[in-house]
Structures are given as C-alpha cells and as structure tokens.
Design a protein around this motif. Structure first.
Motif, mmCIF file in Angstrom:
data_model
loop_
_atom_site.group_PDB
_atom_site.id
_atom_site.type_symbol
_atom_site.label_atom_id
_atom_site.label_comp_id
_atom_site.label_asym_id
_atom_site.label_seq_id
_atom_site.Cartn_x
_atom_site.Cartn_y
_atom_site.Cartn_z
ATOM 1 N N LYS A 10 0.833 -1.212 0.000
ATOM 2 C CA LYS A 10 0.000 0.000 0.000
ATOM 3 C C LYS A 10 0.862 1.254 0.000
ATOM 4 O O LYS A 10 0.499 2.259 -0.646
ATOM 5 C CB LYS A 10 -0.957 -0.002 1.194
ATOM 6 N N ALA A 14 1.033 3.977 -3.175
ATOM 7 C CA ALA A 14 0.717 5.389 -2.924
ATOM 8 C C ALA A 14 1.836 6.300 -3.411
ATOM 9 O O ALA A 14 1.575 7.343 -4.019
ATOM 10 C CB ALA A 14 0.461 5.605 -1.432
ATOM 11 N N GLU A 174 -1.701 9.299 2.152
ATOM 12 C CA GLU A 174 -1.652 10.212 1.008
ATOM 13 C C GLU A 174 -0.700 11.388 1.275
ATOM 14 O O GLU A 174 -0.006 11.864 0.375
ATOM 15 C CB GLU A 174 -3.049 10.704 0.657
ATOM 16 N N ALA A 177 2.853 9.967 0.924
ATOM 17 C CA ALA A 177 3.213 9.786 -0.483
ATOM 18 C C ALA A 177 3.526 11.120 -1.146
ATOM 19 O O ALA A 177 4.489 11.231 -1.920
ATOM 20 C CB ALA A 177 2.073 9.083 -1.220
#
Length: 286
Positions: A10, A14, A174, A177
């Motif tokens: 994950k 991202a 988020e 990232a």
C-alpha cells in the motif's frame, strides 16, 4: 528514473501514484510476475521482478536509476540483509539519492522491527550515498483492515488502545506519499532524517468521536486478546517472527503510545497535514 522497491504494497502504490502525478519515470520492483499487471494498472511505468535477497536481481533493478525509494515489507526478519544488498547495489549504480522508508522512533529497541530499521539507517548513513531517511508514524489507513465491520456493524476492532492515556500520532498515507514525491523530485532533502507525523496525538475517544460524527451513530470497540489476534494473523499467512513482532509493537503502544509532531511534514507539504476526521470523511465518500 526512480526505483520503488516493495512497490506492490500500500505504501509503494501510494508513492508511485504521487510520483506519476508529477510526470516522473518509474521503475517498480515487485517480487512475483503475477503482480506486474496489477501494479501497471496505476499508470505507465516499467516493472521488474526480483527477490530483494538476490544481489544480482537487485543490481539489475538499479541499472540506470537516478533515485531509489526503498520499502521493505512489514516485519521482515531479513530487513537488515535486504538493506545491505540494496545499498550495495545503489553504490554500484552510483545512485544520486537514496530514500529509506523507516519508522517513527526507531531508537525504541524493544520492538524488533524498529531495531532492524535503525540498523539499516546506520548502514545508509555510513554508505556515502546521498540519503533521506523518512520515519513515518502509524498510517490512518491501517484501520481499513477493520473497515467492513466498522461500516456494516458499527464495531471498531483495534489493538492500539487499552487505556484512556494511550495516544497515537497517525499520518495519512496520502500525505506521506506526497511528501515522498516532493523529497524525491526537489533539491535540498539529502543528508536528512525526517520524522513525519500527522497533526494530532489521538486517544481512542478522539478517534471514536470522529467516527461517530461521520457515521452518524455510536461506534463500539472490540479489542481481541493476543491469542485470538495471533491466530487471525497465522490464518492470513504470517510467520512466527511477524506475529511476535506485531504483538510486541501493540504492547509497546498500549504502554507508551506513539507521540509525534507534525512540524516537519507541514514544512515539506507547505500546508497542514490531513487530520483523522478528514480521512474518515474522505474514506466514506469513496
């Protein structure tokens, strides 16, 4: 070109999406060929396969690479050896920037995965490769593992909190990232270690208040016992090292929490990081 290791997790996915949004050329390193099409669904990129314990395969993955974002799979017993292999490959390839995805507070040695990440940090600092070490807090996205029960039955299954005093500083993946993409594409971030945390040190009651506000009803909490939790992990394929390490992690969180500060993340992003309430609101709208 930027190489992302552990690309199909994950975090890797991202970071790839954030870099692709900036028009960067990406090479993704995944372990199995059946993961190639899935990772390519994120956008145009080069995908290579290889075991990060295979020096030859890692050397080949680094050919022609300008920068690396290195992610080792969670609770990996071979993390230090993997770190040695990829740092050696980066040195051979004369990589200009090596970004290591570490963990918040790696100095806490009672958690085995923190100990291993600190050892990799030391290897990187001593490598003479221009580096950035990213030390993120707990991801808000980790609660998505219990999202189905949360949304369907109003039950929040968790292991982070056992007392009212426990506080956890969570970061939106988020935001992590976006920060990683900035670090990889803007000058001035080498030779640095960044502790990245969200804007709140949350208690369980803080999290429940945010959930209940957006769900519109009461949320109940279930905290599985260690034996039941270990059995669930084993059923999912986790090995003894991973299970014991995860249990030690939660024991530490329950006793000490995991407190962080969002100043560094705010500076990198140029804005206030996302809070937990906005994460819940965004997830409900998906």
């Amino acid at each position: 070109m930027i190489l992302i290791t552990g690309a199909n997790g994950k975090t890797g996915r991202a970071v790839i999406k954030a870099l692709l949004s900036k028009g960067e050329r990406i090479r993704a390193l995944v372990r199995r060929t059946e993961q190639i099409e899935d990772i390519k669904s994120l956008g145009e990129m080069e995908v290579v396969t290889g075991d990060m314990l295979d020096q030859k395969a890692v050397n080949e993955a680094l050919v022609g690479i300008r920068a690396v974002y290195h992610i080792c799979s969670a609770m990996n017993p071979d993390e230090v050896q993997i770190g040695q292999i990829i740092i050696q490959a980066a040195r051979l390839a004369e990589v200009e920037h090596f970004v290591f995805h570490s963990v918040i507070h790696p100095v806490i040695q009672e958690m085995p995965h923190h100990q291993k990440k600190l050892m990799v940090e030391e290897l990187l600092v001593n490598s003479d490769i221009p580096y950035t070490i990213i030390q993120p807090g707990v991801f808000m996205q980790n609660i998505l593992e219990s999202w189905k029960m949360l949304s369907e039955k109003g039950i929040f299954q968790q292991k982070y909190f056992t007392t009212q005093e426990t506080r956890i500083c969570m970061i939106d993946l988020e935001d992590l990232a976006e920060a990683a993409a900035i670090i990889l594409t803007h000058p001035g971030h080498t030779w640095a270690s960044y502790e990245l945390s969200g804007p709140e040190n949350l208690s369980l009651s803080d999290m429940l208040a945010a959930m209940e506000h957006h769900f519109g009803h009461e949320i109940k909490v279930e905290t599985p016992q260690d034996e039941m939790f270990a059995a669930q992990l084993k059923k999912r394929g986790s090995g003894d090292y991973q299970i014991n390490t995860i249990l030690k992690m939660f024991q530490h969180y329950n006793e000490h929490g995991s407190i962080g500060n969002s100043n560094v993340l705010t500076w990198i992003l140029g804005r206030k990081p996302n809070d937990f309430s906005s994460f819940i609101h965004r997830t409900l709208r998906l």
